[in-house]
Design an enzyme around this catalytic site. Structure first.
Site, mmCIF file in Angstrom:
data_model
loop_
_atom_site.group_PDB
_atom_site.id
_atom_site.type_symbol
_atom_site.label_atom_id
_atom_site.label_comp_id
_atom_site.label_asym_id
_atom_site.label_seq_id
_atom_site.Cartn_x
_atom_site.Cartn_y
_atom_site.Cartn_z
ATOM 1 N N PHE A 149 34.917 -45.715 -50.719
ATOM 2 C CA PHE A 149 35.660 -46.959 -50.983
ATOM 3 C C PHE A 149 36.747 -46.779 -52.026
ATOM 4 O O PHE A 149 37.688 -47.559 -52.091
ATOM 5 C CB PHE A 149 34.693 -48.073 -51.431
ATOM 6 C CG PHE A 149 34.333 -48.002 -52.896
ATOM 7 C CD1 PHE A 149 35.147 -48.594 -53.855
ATOM 8 C CD2 PHE A 149 33.201 -47.318 -53.326
ATOM 9 C CE1 PHE A 149 34.834 -48.519 -55.210
ATOM 10 C CE2 PHE A 149 32.886 -47.231 -54.671
ATOM 11 C CZ PHE A 149 33.705 -47.834 -55.620
ATOM 12 N N LYS A 173 36.466 -42.614 -40.174
ATOM 13 C CA LYS A 173 35.439 -43.645 -40.425
ATOM 14 C C LYS A 173 35.570 -44.004 -41.900
ATOM 15 O O LYS A 173 34.994 -43.352 -42.770
ATOM 16 C CB LYS A 173 34.053 -43.064 -40.123
ATOM 17 C CG LYS A 173 32.953 -44.068 -39.785
ATOM 18 C CD LYS A 173 32.716 -45.140 -40.795
ATOM 19 C CE LYS A 173 31.974 -44.690 -42.026
ATOM 20 N NZ LYS A 173 31.921 -45.750 -43.084
ATOM 21 N N GLU A 176 33.280 -49.132 -45.331
ATOM 22 C CA GLU A 176 33.206 -50.495 -44.778
ATOM 23 C C GLU A 176 33.515 -51.551 -45.843
ATOM 24 O O GLU A 176 33.634 -52.726 -45.548
ATOM 25 C CB GLU A 176 31.836 -50.753 -44.135
ATOM 26 C CG GLU A 176 30.620 -50.641 -45.049
ATOM 27 C CD GLU A 176 30.107 -49.200 -45.211
ATOM 28 O OE1 GLU A 176 30.925 -48.271 -45.352
ATOM 29 O OE2 GLU A 176 28.861 -49.036 -45.230
ATOM 30 N N ARG A 177 33.667 -51.080 -47.119
ATOM 31 C CA ARG A 177 33.929 -52.060 -48.179
ATOM 32 C C ARG A 177 35.411 -52.418 -48.279
ATOM 33 O O ARG A 177 35.749 -53.526 -48.686
ATOM 34 C CB ARG A 177 33.423 -51.526 -49.517
ATOM 35 C CG ARG A 177 31.899 -51.537 -49.547
ATOM 36 C CD ARG A 177 31.379 -51.052 -50.857
ATOM 37 N NE ARG A 177 30.676 -49.790 -50.681
ATOM 38 C CZ ARG A 177 30.182 -49.070 -51.669
ATOM 39 N NH1 ARG A 177 30.322 -49.478 -52.910
ATOM 40 N NH2 ARG A 177 29.549 -47.957 -51.438
ATOM 41 N N SER A 226 29.365 -40.058 -52.217
ATOM 42 C CA SER A 226 28.373 -39.700 -53.233
ATOM 43 C C SER A 226 27.598 -38.450 -52.792
ATOM 44 O O SER A 226 27.539 -38.122 -51.602
ATOM 45 C CB SER A 226 27.438 -40.883 -53.472
ATOM 46 O OG SER A 226 26.932 -41.346 -52.240
ATOM 47 N N CYS A 281 36.478 -40.406 -58.887
ATOM 48 C CA CYS A 281 35.686 -39.163 -58.988
ATOM 49 C C CYS A 281 36.298 -38.228 -60.009
ATOM 50 O O CYS A 281 35.679 -37.259 -60.413
ATOM 51 C CB CYS A 281 35.588 -38.481 -57.639
ATOM 52 S SG CYS A 281 37.162 -37.859 -57.106
ATOM 53 N N GLU A 383 25.735 -40.013 -62.324
ATOM 54 C CA GLU A 383 27.076 -40.605 -62.252
ATOM 55 C C GLU A 383 26.914 -42.125 -62.368
ATOM 56 O O GLU A 383 26.105 -42.718 -61.660
ATOM 57 C CB GLU A 383 27.705 -40.258 -60.897
ATOM 58 C CG GLU A 383 29.077 -40.842 -60.700
ATOM 59 C CD GLU A 383 29.663 -40.526 -59.318
ATOM 60 O OE1 GLU A 383 28.950 -40.660 -58.305
ATOM 61 O OE2 GLU A 383 30.844 -40.146 -59.261
HETATM 62 P P1 NAD Z 1 29.200 -43.485 -50.445
HETATM 63 O O1 NAD Z 1 28.549 -42.153 -50.450
HETATM 64 O O2 NAD Z 1 28.357 -44.686 -50.594
HETATM 65 O O3 NAD Z 1 29.999 -43.703 -49.065
HETATM 66 C C1 NAD Z 1 30.870 -42.722 -48.552
HETATM 67 C C2 NAD Z 1 30.884 -42.849 -47.039
HETATM 68 O O4 NAD Z 1 29.581 -42.591 -46.537
HETATM 69 C C3 NAD Z 1 31.290 -44.235 -46.542
HETATM 70 O O5 NAD Z 1 32.156 -44.093 -45.444
HETATM 71 C C4 NAD Z 1 29.967 -44.858 -46.145
HETATM 72 O O6 NAD Z 1 30.094 -45.767 -45.070
HETATM 73 C C5 NAD Z 1 29.141 -43.666 -45.710
HETATM 74 N N1 NAD Z 1 27.710 -43.877 -45.946
HETATM 75 C C6 NAD Z 1 27.142 -44.706 -46.847
HETATM 76 N N2 NAD Z 1 25.797 -44.620 -46.790
HETATM 77 C C7 NAD Z 1 25.516 -43.699 -45.839
HETATM 78 C C8 NAD Z 1 24.292 -43.149 -45.337
HETATM 79 N N3 NAD Z 1 23.111 -43.531 -45.803
HETATM 80 N N4 NAD Z 1 24.369 -42.217 -44.372
HETATM 81 C C9 NAD Z 1 25.559 -41.814 -43.902
HETATM 82 N N5 NAD Z 1 26.746 -42.301 -44.347
HETATM 83 C C10 NAD Z 1 26.726 -43.225 -45.304
HETATM 84 O O7 NAD Z 1 30.337 -43.429 -51.560
HETATM 85 P P2 NAD Z 1 31.207 -44.631 -52.120
HETATM 86 O O8 NAD Z 1 30.357 -45.512 -52.961
HETATM 87 O O9 NAD Z 1 32.015 -45.241 -51.041
HETATM 88 O O10 NAD Z 1 32.225 -43.828 -53.052
HETATM 89 C C11 NAD Z 1 31.935 -43.470 -54.375
HETATM 90 C C12 NAD Z 1 31.387 -42.078 -54.460
HETATM 91 O O11 NAD Z 1 32.308 -41.149 -53.889
HETATM 92 C C13 NAD Z 1 31.188 -41.609 -55.893
HETATM 93 O O12 NAD Z 1 30.000 -40.873 -55.950
HETATM 94 C C14 NAD Z 1 32.401 -40.733 -56.146
HETATM 95 O O13 NAD Z 1 32.236 -39.777 -57.157
HETATM 96 C C15 NAD Z 1 32.561 -40.101 -54.822
HETATM 97 N N6 NAD Z 1 33.902 -39.576 -54.640
HETATM 98 C C16 NAD Z 1 34.060 -38.232 -54.675
HETATM 99 C C17 NAD Z 1 35.321 -37.699 -54.541
HETATM 100 C C18 NAD Z 1 35.517 -36.212 -54.552
HETATM 101 O O14 NAD Z 1 36.547 -35.768 -54.093
HETATM 102 N N7 NAD Z 1 34.586 -35.436 -55.045
HETATM 103 C C19 NAD Z 1 36.425 -38.538 -54.368
HETATM 104 C C20 NAD Z 1 36.215 -39.917 -54.344
HETATM 105 C C21 NAD Z 1 34.937 -40.419 -54.470
#
Ligand code: NAD
Length: 499
Positions: A149, A173, A176-177, A226, A281, A383
């Site tokens: 998101f 994909k 969804e937020r 994450s 991140c 985190e």
């Molecule tokens: P998230 O892991 O909740 O979601 C990421 C994606 O995974 C979304 O598209 C979501 O729909 C999908 N998803 C969510 N739950 C899932 C599940 N149980 N099974 C499969 N797919 C699922 O992350 P977020 O809250 O949207 O974003 C924040 C996180 O992303 C933080 O941990 C941040 O550090 C990380 N991030 C990392 C980088 C990097 O380059 N290292 C960059 C940006 C964000």
């Protein structure tokens, strides 16, 4: 209520399953739209569309593909204000920061415009008698991106621009937020001249992610999110024979040596810790000052700087950052502040209880500063992803170096010093993927590559830059010999060598 649909083969597409999810306005807390949540059947539609379109797109010469990207770049620039406003309305980040989000993605589009040069293969004339060897980079076919998101423009463009430039069909994909900007990006790509089916957007949650991971026609998956989910995506994609690069969470440290320019360091850190409400991140949520005097000077100046900070609505030009993304996330961040207090850390500035007049239902949290954190505390190990800065004091350079090195995450780190020798040693020895030297958010520019280490990155190729080209192509190696009319070369049962 606005309904956000999928985008397949150049047109809006509704899901068949009827599942949907609320899209909030984080600044008011209100539901502003519903996004369709797709499933395997919906993904099949996107795959069919991509299958139809991809071979012709791969056959378009790279220079013509680049021309589409040039037009795409211009269109994104022309729509900057619209994209930034839409992005802020679903994410909550302030408008100037939303423009930065779009801009960092745009820079990867600019890099991808150089694809004719980037796809040039290697050639060796005369590798053996009458033998030439060359290699070519070919697209993988259909590839997918799954994005978080917190950068709804930048990260889809990191992946999409490179995948498309390399001649693939890309299925996105998004989170969804905040799903609207990714759809607009796909619409603009179509307007730029990208054929229908080369950039499809499917919305969804775990159901859609699993469908992507299990679909045999998807050859590679790029994920950012994450760490637990990144690891899951990596394992399942790899088990299904896909190429996968999965970026995870972070806990980036800022090391301050006693000789640092403290005013500059504080100015840098305050922006890196609290900008975008800490939902980056590459934020700097931990500061490690070396020595008691450094810690005290930093803390005093930081407290003064925090007093001038003001969260606000995204369109408020005076606000440094906006609300958190959801009420649940805000509650999670608050629970970490409480955890730190329970663990014995000192809450120097407590942002809980903040309420923005007229926006009482928004997900705002004022800046929080926590001192005397120790490496054993869970609030340090995890985190938090909010406007919370923790101070972990160190007595020596070596001790400061050990903290980011031993942390489970290894995304980014920064050191503030005037001493080149320490800075060089730090950059060489720290176990972290991206290092800033007097640079608080060391996100590599588009022609380098982005990626963290340890639980911040699963898979061996980074995002964008030349790694992006490697990820979205596979190389074919050709060894050729042409009949020269000479004597027949004797048969040989020995492996050919260059002896
Ligand atoms: P998230 O892991 O909740 O979601 C990421 C994606 O995974 C979304 O598209 C979501 O729909 C999908 N998803 C969510 N739950 C899932 C599940 N149980 N099974 C499969 N797919 C699922 O992350 P977020 O809250 O949207 O974003 C924040 C996180 O992303 C933080 O941990 C941040 O550090 C990380 N991030 C990392 C980088 C990097 O380059 N290292 C960059 C940006 C964000």
């Amino acid at each position: 209520m606005r309904s956000i649909t999928h985008f397949i083969h150049g047109a809006a597409a509704s899901s068949t399953g009827g599942r949907a999810s609320d899209v909030l306005d984080p600044s008011t807390g209100a539901v502003q739209a519903q996004v369709h949540l797709g499933d395997a059947a919906l993904l099949d539609q996107a795959i069919e569309s991509a299958k139809k379109a991809q071979p012709d797109w791969a056959a378009v010469n790279p220079q013509r593909r680049a021309r589409v990207l040039f037009r795409y770049k211009e269109l994104i620039e022309a729509h900057m204000d619209e994209l930034a406003a839409l992005l802020s309305s679903e994410h909550g980040k302030v408008i100037a920061d939303a423009k930065g989000d779009v801009q960092r993605g745009l820079e990867v589009v600019e890099f991808a415009c150089g694809i004719p040069h980037l796809l040039k293969g290697d050639y060796t004339q005369g590798a053996g008698p009458g033998i030439d060897v060359y290699s070519m980079r070919q697209p993988l076919g259909i590839v997918a991106g799954i994005t978080p998101f917190n950068f709804p423009a930048m990260i889809p463009l990191w992946m999409g621009a490179m995948a498309i430039a390399c001649g693939n069909a890309f299925i996105l994909k998004p989170s969804e937020r905040d799903p609207s900007v990714p759809v607009r990006l796909a619409e603009l790509a179509l307007e730029a001249g990208l054929p229908e089916g080369i950039f499809n957007v499917v919305h969804g949650d775990k159901v859609m992610v699993d469908a992507i991971l299990d679909h045999p026609d998807i050859k590679a998956v790029s994920f950012v999110g994450s760490s637990d989910i990144a690891n899951y995506v990596y394992q399942r994609a790899a088990a299904n024979g896909k190429r996968a690069q999965c970026m995870g969470g972070a806990k980036n440290h800022g090391i301050i040596l006693p000789d640092a320019d403290m005013d500059q360091a504080v100015a840098d850190i305050v922006g890196a810790a609290y900008g975008s409400a800490g939902e980056r991140c590459m934020a700097l949520p931990v500061v490690t000052p070396v020595g008691e005097a450094t810690a005290q000077a930093f803390r005093d100046k930081l407290v003064a700087a925090i007093e001038t900070l003001r969260p606000g609505i995204p369109s408020d030009p005076q606000a440094q950052y906006g609300p958190l993304v959801t009420a649940q996330h805000k509650a999670r961040v608050e629970s970490y502040i409480q955890m730190a207090a329970d663990e014995g850390a000192e809450i120097v500035v407590d942002g809980r209880g903040f309420s923005l007049q007229g926006y009482e239902e928004g997900f705002y949290l004022a800046p929080t500063l926590i001192d005397r954190v120790t490496p054993q505390m869970k609030s340090y190990q995890d985190e938090i992803f909010g406007p919370v800065l923790q101070i972990l004091r160190a007595e020596s350079f070596e001790e400061a170096l050990s903290y980011p090195t031993n942390h489970q995450y290894g995304n980014g780190v920064a050191i503030f010093t005037r001493n080149g020798d320490y800075a060089r040693r730090f950059a060489a020895d720290v176990e972290v993927g991206m290092v800033g030297i007097n640079v608080p958010i060391p996100v590599p520019v588009a022609y380098h590559s982005f990626g963290g280490w340890k639980r911040s990155g699963f898979g061996d190729l980074d995002q964008y830059g030349e790694d992006g080209v490697r990820f979205y192509t596979r190389t074919k190696k050709i060894t050729q010999r042409w009949p020269s009319g000479g004597a027949v070369i004797d048969q040989s049962f020995v492996i050919p060598t260059m002896k």
